[in-house]
Design a protein around this motif. Sequence first.
Motif, PDB file in Angstrom:
ATOM      1  N   ARG A 262     -36.882  -4.334  15.211  1.00  0.00           N
ATOM      2  CA  ARG A 262     -36.387  -5.588  14.653  1.00  0.00           C
ATOM      3  C   ARG A 262     -35.219  -6.109  15.484  1.00  0.00           C
TER       4      ARG A 262
ATOM      5  N   ARG B   5     -32.088  -6.899  14.881  1.00  0.00           N
ATOM      6  CA  ARG B   5     -30.763  -6.297  14.838  1.00  0.00           C
ATOM      7  C   ARG B   5     -30.698  -5.092  15.764  1.00  0.00           C
ATOM      8  N   GLN B   6     -31.811  -4.355  15.852  1.00  0.00           N
ATOM      9  CA  GLN B   6     -31.848  -3.194  16.746  1.00  0.00           C
ATOM     10  C   GLN B   6     -31.869  -3.636  18.206  1.00  0.00           C
TER      11      GLN B   6
ATOM     12  N   ALA C 200     -30.373  -6.351  19.307  1.00  0.00           N
ATOM     13  CA  ALA C 200     -28.977  -6.729  19.579  1.00  0.00           C
ATOM     14  C   ALA C 200     -28.117  -5.487  19.792  1.00  0.00           C
TER      15      ALA C 200
ATOM     16  N   PHE D 148     -32.858 -11.461  16.067  1.00  0.00           N
ATOM     17  CA  PHE D 148     -31.929 -11.259  17.182  1.00  0.00           C
ATOM     18  C   PHE D 148     -30.975 -12.446  17.317  1.00  0.00           C
TER      19      PHE D 148
ATOM     20  N   THR E 219     -28.504 -12.531  14.546  1.00  0.00           N
ATOM     21  CA  THR E 219     -27.506 -11.473  14.732  1.00  0.00           C
ATOM     22  C   THR E 219     -26.452 -11.895  15.747  1.00  0.00           C
TER      23      THR E 219
END
Lengths: 371, 371
Positions: free
Chosen positions: B227, B229-230, B232, B356, B359
Amino acid sequence: MRTKMCEMFGIDLPIFAFSHCRDVVAAVSKAGGLGVLGCAYYTPERLREELQWIDRHVDGKPYGVDVLLPAKYEKIAKRSITAADLPPEQTDYLRAYLDAHGIPPLPPGAAEELIKDEIEKINFTREQAERLIETALEFPIKLVVNALGAPPREMVESLQARGIRVGGMVGSVEHASKHVQAGVDLIIAQGMEAGGHTGDVTSMILWPQVVDAVAPIPVLAAGGIGRGRQMAAALALGAEGIWCGSIWLGTTESDLTADMKAQLFKAKTRDAYQSFARTGKQCRILKSKLTEAWDQPDAPSTAPLPLQTAVMAESRLRIERARAVDWLTCPVGQIVGEMNESQSTRQVVYTMLDEFVDTMQRMDALMTEAD
Amino acid sequence: MRTKMCEMFGIDLPIFAFSHCRDVVAAVSKAGGLGVLGCAYYTPERLREELQWIDRHVDGKPYGVDVLLPAKYEKIAKRSITAADLPPEQTDYLRAYLDAHGIPPLPPGAAEELIKDEIEKINFTREQAERLIETALEFPIKLVVNALGAPPREMVESLQARGIRVGGMVGSVEHASKHVQAGVDLIIAQGMEAGGHTGDVTSMILWPQVVDAVAPIPVLAAGGIGRGRQMAAALALGAEGIWCGSIWLGTTESDLTADMKAQLFKAKTRDAYQSFARTGKQCRILKSKLTEAWDQPDAPSTAPLPLQTAVMAESRLRIERARAVDWLTCPVGQIVGEMNESQSTRQVVYTMLDEFVDTMQRMDALMTEAD
């Protein structure tokens, strides 16, 4: 920086420091974060001394305590344990192992008393935990964290009624829900790379899962954080702040022995491994000749918590007296591979912040170029 | 977005997709990333078919292949293995275990031939790997990745002379140095939360360590990414792009069976566990009744790579024919807990990008408020 965690505690930096050492706790609070004293193995009298010292040295900044508040104490220990509870199989095995490897026994006259003193420090009963909390309440603590299952709801409410925030430490999304039901104010999501008792889910996976599962309750990220890039990653993954433990073990303020610090500075990442050796529960610790005793093919299985801690007490005394440095161990996370020299606690905080700011600027440039 | 990895391959998105499925590879390259076909178990003829298809469907976008190029083949297998190599202890144990649990045997007349066909697909010799690379070189591949130790330096140079970039997959900082010595163009640092063969170091710890150790060679972050956030977090930790494998297994393009996909969608994070069951080497796979056969107290230890894969071949055939869904397993990372429904590959890429961008904006706001 303003995250929910900064607002909740009126602090400048969303950096929470777990330490058994009062000097580290005070130094982090004074640097703008929030120090939390781990007091699981303290007597109430000792805890009072430590908190008095912190309160005098913290310049009015907030601080907290970390205790063991299991929802069901009886599952852990109905009463205090004594030397009579030592399980013979594990005790005899470890004694023979140290004998065979040339670690001298304790002096015959003093051995019994020394072991008794060590075992008395293991406090896992409800009464012991309640006495510790009562002692902590003599001081203006701002946060109580518990790390052994969800706390009883009435205890959470009574702390909150005094204006104290309650945090719950979890290693899985399932545990997080139980803490939310108990009414905690914040969750600490600790990945399996952390030192101490940990689960099987890594920080990269756990943090965003827990953030989504407990929203709008704010989450502190724990496990694998020791530098600014990891702090930035924690915020990117949705945390409102960070919780670090291992990184303070090597500081000038840390009360670990010089021998123990030297072993940590020598260690590589994979020397921090998950083992049942220390407490009988899965716990990430520094690999040493002592922990390897339990990895031998002929080793018995470890005793359950808290008996394994009692089994290990005598060996710890023998190793310290012998200054057998290869046998030293303590809970520590995979960040140990990055810990190579002693710095002041304040310097650790500011080095982390420097890299954090650099990282945020690098990320910002990445997006600007994208426009 | 412009990272070093985007510049190296002339792609819009620093998203690399590992897949055994040609449709996924083509879809990711067409979406702006770079698809990499895993061809470890392909014959040269089959690989040619797959690459022909990709080349026709990729609209001229770059793609690559992932093969097994161990520095010392002889350590793995001197010659192709056959049914005669099957170790009796493990083979008999597993056969009896499936019998006892009611999984029907293969039809007596066809069993031998079916097992032989499966075992022939296991190609771990130097000759087999070289034939696969020669086949791949018939196509305009832009990247060759290897995942079983550092590749021989002469092979790296011969690929680079053709304008092909070489990437090395590592699970520790020590492995990364060997790949750098072999002259690779990029490193893929894969944390232990990933599916497949993994080490013991988590992504949070491993990525920044490897980034610092191999600089200025760029690093792709792998393990635990599904995903935005990961993604980023990976860039915050210093990676120049991401490498994902598990997240494509549930896509509409994935050629896994509907039964296998359903098992993945049902699975929780901790169902993706490290086990020796599949290959004889530590490998994160979906826990199932089949993998649990090797967790029993009376189970023999698993056979070494590549024999364990051969041991498991017959059981896989029996399970598929019986449609015993609780027995299905495949390599998958801890991200499996976030995979709940089938989406197109393109949709996975764009959902990831959306999160992303959100974020990055959230991070940007955090810093702006800090001023």
